[in-house]
Design a protein around this motif. Structure first.
Motif, PDB file in Angstrom:
ATOM      1  N   VAL A  98     -15.688  42.638-159.769  1.00  0.00           N
ATOM      2  CA  VAL A  98     -17.133  42.489-159.972  1.00  0.00           C
ATOM      3  C   VAL A  98     -17.410  41.466-161.071  1.00  0.00           C
ATOM      4  N   GLN A  99     -16.641  41.510-162.151  1.00  0.00           N
ATOM      5  CA  GLN A  99     -16.822  40.544-163.241  1.00  0.00           C
ATOM      6  C   GLN A  99     -16.557  39.117-162.786  1.00  0.00           C
ATOM      7  N   ALA A 100     -15.647  38.967-161.816  1.00  0.00           N
ATOM      8  CA  ALA A 100     -15.340  37.636-161.288  1.00  0.00           C
ATOM      9  C   ALA A 100     -16.346  37.212-160.223  1.00  0.00           C
ATOM     10  N   ASP A 101     -17.417  37.999-160.053  1.00  0.00           N
ATOM     11  CA  ASP A 101     -18.451  37.710-159.048  1.00  0.00           C
ATOM     12  C   ASP A 101     -17.855  37.699-157.647  1.00  0.00           C
ATOM     13  N   GLY A 102     -16.890  38.602-157.436  1.00  0.00           N
ATOM     14  CA  GLY A 102     -16.198  38.626-156.155  1.00  0.00           C
ATOM     15  C   GLY A 102     -16.970  39.299-155.039  1.00  0.00           C
ATOM     16  N   VAL A 103     -17.919  40.196-155.385  1.00  0.00           N
ATOM     17  CA  VAL A 103     -18.617  40.943-154.335  1.00  0.00           C
ATOM     18  C   VAL A 103     -19.358  39.996-153.396  1.00  0.00           C
ATOM     19  N   LYS A 104     -19.965  38.965-153.950  1.00  0.00           N
ATOM     20  CA  LYS A 104     -20.720  38.038-153.100  1.00  0.00           C
ATOM     21  C   LYS A 104     -19.820  37.281-152.134  1.00  0.00           C
ATOM     22  N   LEU A 105     -18.526  37.188-152.444  1.00  0.00           N
ATOM     23  CA  LEU A 105     -17.591  36.502-151.560  1.00  0.00           C
ATOM     24  C   LEU A 105     -17.286  37.331-150.313  1.00  0.00           C
ATOM     25  N   LEU A 106     -17.543  38.639-150.372  1.00  0.00           N
ATOM     26  CA  LEU A 106     -17.306  39.506-149.220  1.00  0.00           C
ATOM     27  C   LEU A 106     -18.449  39.446-148.208  1.00  0.00           C
TER      28      LEU A 106
ATOM     29  N   LEU B 116     -13.830  47.918-145.497  1.00  0.00           N
ATOM     30  CA  LEU B 116     -13.071  48.863-146.316  1.00  0.00           C
ATOM     31  C   LEU B 116     -13.215  48.509-147.796  1.00  0.00           C
ATOM     32  N   CYS B 117     -13.186  47.220-148.105  1.00  0.00           N
ATOM     33  CA  CYS B 117     -13.412  46.772-149.488  1.00  0.00           C
ATOM     34  C   CYS B 117     -14.798  47.186-149.974  1.00  0.00           C
ATOM     35  N   VAL B 118     -15.806  47.004-149.121  1.00  0.00           N
ATOM     36  CA  VAL B 118     -17.174  47.371-149.496  1.00  0.00           C
ATOM     37  C   VAL B 118     -17.270  48.876-149.712  1.00  0.00           C
ATOM     38  N   TRP B 119     -16.606  49.651-148.856  1.00  0.00           N
ATOM     39  CA  TRP B 119     -16.607  51.105-149.020  1.00  0.00           C
ATOM     40  C   TRP B 119     -15.989  51.504-150.362  1.00  0.00           C
ATOM     41  N   LEU B 120     -14.866  50.894-150.719  1.00  0.00           N
ATOM     42  CA  LEU B 120     -14.234  51.188-152.006  1.00  0.00           C
ATOM     43  C   LEU B 120     -15.147  50.801-153.166  1.00  0.00           C
ATOM     44  N   LEU B 121     -15.868  49.698-153.020  1.00  0.00           N
ATOM     45  CA  LEU B 121     -16.790  49.262-154.068  1.00  0.00           C
ATOM     46  C   LEU B 121     -18.027  50.152-154.148  1.00  0.00           C
ATOM     47  N   SER B 122     -18.322  50.877-153.071  1.00  0.00           N
ATOM     48  CA  SER B 122     -19.505  51.742-153.069  1.00  0.00           C
ATOM     49  C   SER B 122     -19.331  52.959-153.980  1.00  0.00           C
ATOM     50  N   TYR B 123     -18.160  53.112-154.589  1.00  0.00           N
ATOM     51  CA  TYR B 123     -17.923  54.155-155.577  1.00  0.00           C
ATOM     52  C   TYR B 123     -18.096  53.621-157.012  1.00  0.00           C
ATOM     53  N   TYR B 124     -18.462  52.352-157.140  1.00  0.00           N
ATOM     54  CA  TYR B 124     -18.491  51.706-158.458  1.00  0.00           C
ATOM     55  C   TYR B 124     -19.895  51.173-158.727  1.00  0.00           C
ATOM     56  N   GLU B 125     -20.568  51.741-159.722  1.00  0.00           N
ATOM     57  CA  GLU B 125     -21.987  51.467-159.957  1.00  0.00           C
ATOM     58  C   GLU B 125     -22.333  49.979-160.108  1.00  0.00           C
ATOM     59  N   PRO B 126     -21.587  49.203-160.922  1.00  0.00           N
ATOM     60  CA  PRO B 126     -21.945  47.784-161.042  1.00  0.00           C
ATOM     61  C   PRO B 126     -21.884  47.038-159.704  1.00  0.00           C
ATOM     62  N   ALA B 127     -20.974  47.447-158.838  1.00  0.00           N
ATOM     63  CA  ALA B 127     -20.896  46.812-157.516  1.00  0.00           C
ATOM     64  C   ALA B 127     -22.071  47.241-156.645  1.00  0.00           C
ATOM     65  N   ILE B 128     -22.482  48.500-156.778  1.00  0.00           N
ATOM     66  CA  ILE B 128     -23.599  49.019-155.984  1.00  0.00           C
ATOM     67  C   ILE B 128     -24.875  48.233-156.268  1.00  0.00           C
ATOM     68  N   GLU B 129     -25.078  47.869-157.536  1.00  0.00           N
ATOM     69  CA  GLU B 129     -26.268  47.090-157.904  1.00  0.00           C
ATOM     70  C   GLU B 129     -26.332  45.785-157.121  1.00  0.00           C
ATOM     71  N   TYR B 130     -25.170  45.139-156.960  1.00  0.00           N
ATOM     72  CA  TYR B 130     -25.167  43.884-156.199  1.00  0.00           C
ATOM     73  C   TYR B 130     -25.345  44.159-154.712  1.00  0.00           C
ATOM     74  N   LEU B 131     -24.680  45.172-154.186  1.00  0.00           N
ATOM     75  CA  LEU B 131     -24.788  45.492-152.764  1.00  0.00           C
ATOM     76  C   LEU B 131     -26.231  45.810-152.379  1.00  0.00           C
ATOM     77  N   ALA B 132     -26.956  46.469-153.283  1.00  0.00           N
ATOM     78  CA  ALA B 132     -28.329  46.877-152.985  1.00  0.00           C
ATOM     79  C   ALA B 132     -29.300  45.704-152.964  1.00  0.00           C
ATOM     80  N   THR B 133     -28.962  44.638-153.660  1.00  0.00           N
ATOM     81  CA  THR B 133     -29.894  43.502-153.770  1.00  0.00           C
ATOM     82  C   THR B 133     -29.435  42.276-152.983  1.00  0.00           C
ATOM     83  N   SER B 134     -28.333  42.393-152.264  1.00  0.00           N
ATOM     84  CA  SER B 134     -27.822  41.265-151.482  1.00  0.00           C
ATOM     85  C   SER B 134     -28.094  41.513-149.998  1.00  0.00           C
ATOM     86  N   ARG B 135     -27.482  40.708-149.162  1.00  0.00           N
ATOM     87  CA  ARG B 135     -27.614  40.869-147.709  1.00  0.00           C
ATOM     88  C   ARG B 135     -26.587  41.850-147.154  1.00  0.00           C
TER      89      ARG B 135
END
Length: 486
Positions: A238-246, A267-286
């Motif tokens: 998440v710190q490397a701004d990797g979520v947007k690359l998925l 599967l990567c997104v599912w694993l990230l859905s347990y991590y709050e900082p990643a959820i913030e990005y998932l909720a505001t992205s496409r």
């Protein structure tokens, strides 16, 4: 043959001159004996040898990777290690033992490894040697960087093997506790943390600019799917701004290869859905619209399962539930439930998600919430606007204070310059006409028709579409309004 196009099968067909290496003292006599027993043997024979003396073979392979620089030999040993770690003939006990031997080597030496070296190309198994055997100099590391730069086969195998070893390790190592931090220090990084951070950096680089045109991204996603259960990997990613690359990789797939990539991405997104900082990005992205498209069109059970489990995790997070309802997920879930799935976990998750979405709709569809939205002028496509139950159950509430809410909607059509509130106001008035017995008469008495007619020429297609719907219902009345498409 180009190194990038090598396959494991091709590499393992090579004849390696082990006797020559012993003559030059690059391997020991004991190592040669082990190799003669192991090399070019059937998988069942190799499995038995590992069962009998697995740690000795691991240490031998690590020693070869430390002392021998020839690319063909390094590729061969990496292929053997990959086969060792993924071989189906090994018992679980032997697999655990082998992983533990690799890990014991890793944690002793990682502090000595320069990660710029890994970033340049390899993260090779120099990291896995025993501390007593470390005789590397900075010159050696530079030599390896130059020799292996651009060799995709070595990068791919090294990345895969490291991911396999680290992901299979026990959850407490070197003072590492469950949250991925050192138990004896709040600031000091563990050696394994350093390895994982360096690996995440390399994986993100592959997602941005793959070293191999067709295998770079799948390899990175495959490793991330194995590693994102690690807390330090999640935070680093998440710190490397990797979520947007998925996000661009979440799209319907047809070929077997693309389906596997889609599955591992989800599967990567599912694993990230347990991590709050990643959820913030998932909720505001496409991410959510793309996941909905995938689950709507996919027939592959494992893909549907992991996406549904992701939705279940995200349902209660921020605005995710409202987005899911607005994207039509409740209807999709009903359709999925009607299909014949063999996975009981998927069926249970579908039921839980359906119940959760119904609860979400109830929370979002209260008239008090709607009234607040209208009075503040913050009209948007929240779920209640398109929920037939909301209009049926609350239509008489619009009569309060001499149709105050209806009057405010008409005022918004006069005063707002924002296309979204204009479109929603037109739509809501059309819903009032459809559901209230005297809706057409009341709206005409409030002089709304003239205001809606003006919006028929609005530059926004969203506004004109909903203005047209409102006018049609004004002319048709409640009796025929229900036939109009929303």
């Amino acid at each position: 043959m180009e190194r990038a196009e090598l396959t494991t099968e091709q590499v393992l067909k090579r004849d390696i001159p082990w006797e020559t290496y012993m003559t030059t003292k690059l391997i020991s006599g004991t190592g040669l004996q082990l190799l003669r027993r192991y090399d070019n043997r059937a998988e069942s024979v190799r499995a038995q040898l590992l069962d009998d003396d697995g740690p000795a073979y691991v240490q031998m392979f690590v020693s070869i990777l430390l002392d021998i620089f020839k690319e063909e030999t390094v590729e061969y040993v990496l292929a053997l290690i990959d086969e060792m770690l993924t071989g189906g003939d090994l018992s679980s006990k032997v697999q655990v033992t082998i992983n533990m031997v690799f890990m014991s080597s890793l944690k002793e030496v990682c502090l000595l490894v320069n990660f710029e070296y890994f970033y340049s190309c390899t993260l090779n198994f120099l990291s896995y040697t025993e501390s007593s055997e470390v005789k590397l100099t900075i010159h050696n590391l530079s030599t390896f960087r130059l020799l292996w730069k651009g060799n995709w086969f070595i990068q791919e195998k090294s990345c895969k093997i490291l991911a396999l070893i680290v992901s299979a390790r026990p959850k407490t190592q070197n003072g590492v506790v469950a949250n991925g931090e050192a138990s004896n220090s709040k600031t000091k990084l563990t050696t394994i943390d350093a390895v994982l951070r360096g690996l995440v950096e390399w994986l993100c680089t592959q997602l941005k600019k793959p070293s191999h045109p067709s295998r770079g991204i799948p390899t990175a996603i495959n490793c991330l799917a194995a590693l994102l259960k690690e807390p330090v990997v999640r935070s680093s990613f998440v710190q490397a701004d990797g979520v947007k690359l998925l996000i661009p990789l979440i799209c319907p797939a047809s070929t077997q290869q693309s389906i596997q990539l889609l599955y591992e991405t989800c599967l990567c997104v599912w694993l990230l859905s347990y991590y709050e900082p990643a959820i913030e990005y998932l909720a505001t992205s496409r991410a959510l619209p793309r996941l909905v498209d995938v689950v709507r069109s996919s027939t592959k059970e494992k893909v549907v399962r992991v996406v549904v489990l992701t939705f279940r995790n995200l349902l209660s997070k921020g605005t995710c539930g409202a987005q899911m309802v607005d994207l039509g997920l409740p209807q999709i879930i009903q359709s999925l439930k009607a299909q014949a799935w063999s996975d009981e976990d998927l069926l249970e998750a579908l039921n839980q998600l359906e119940d959760g979405l119904k609860d979400n709709i109830k929370k979002l569809s209260s008239f008090g919430k709607y009234k607040q939205e209208v009075l503040l002028g913050h009209l948007d496509w929240s779920p209640m606007h398109k929920d037939p139950l909301f209009w049926r159950d609350n239509i008489t509430c619009f009569e309060e204070n001499d149709f105050q809410i209806l009057r405010v909607l008409i005022t918004i059509m006069d005063s707002s310059n924002d296309p979204r509130p204009l479109a929603v106001a037109c739509f809501d008035i059309s819903q009032f006409i459809q559901h209230h017995p005297a809706g057409r008469v009341i709206v005409n008495d409030l002089k709304a028709k003239e205001r809606v007619m003006k919006l028929m020429n609005h530059e926004s297609a969203e506004v004109t579409k909903n203005a047209l719907l409102c006018i049609q219902r004004l002319f048709l009345g409640a009796k025929y309004a229900s036939f109009l498409q929303v």
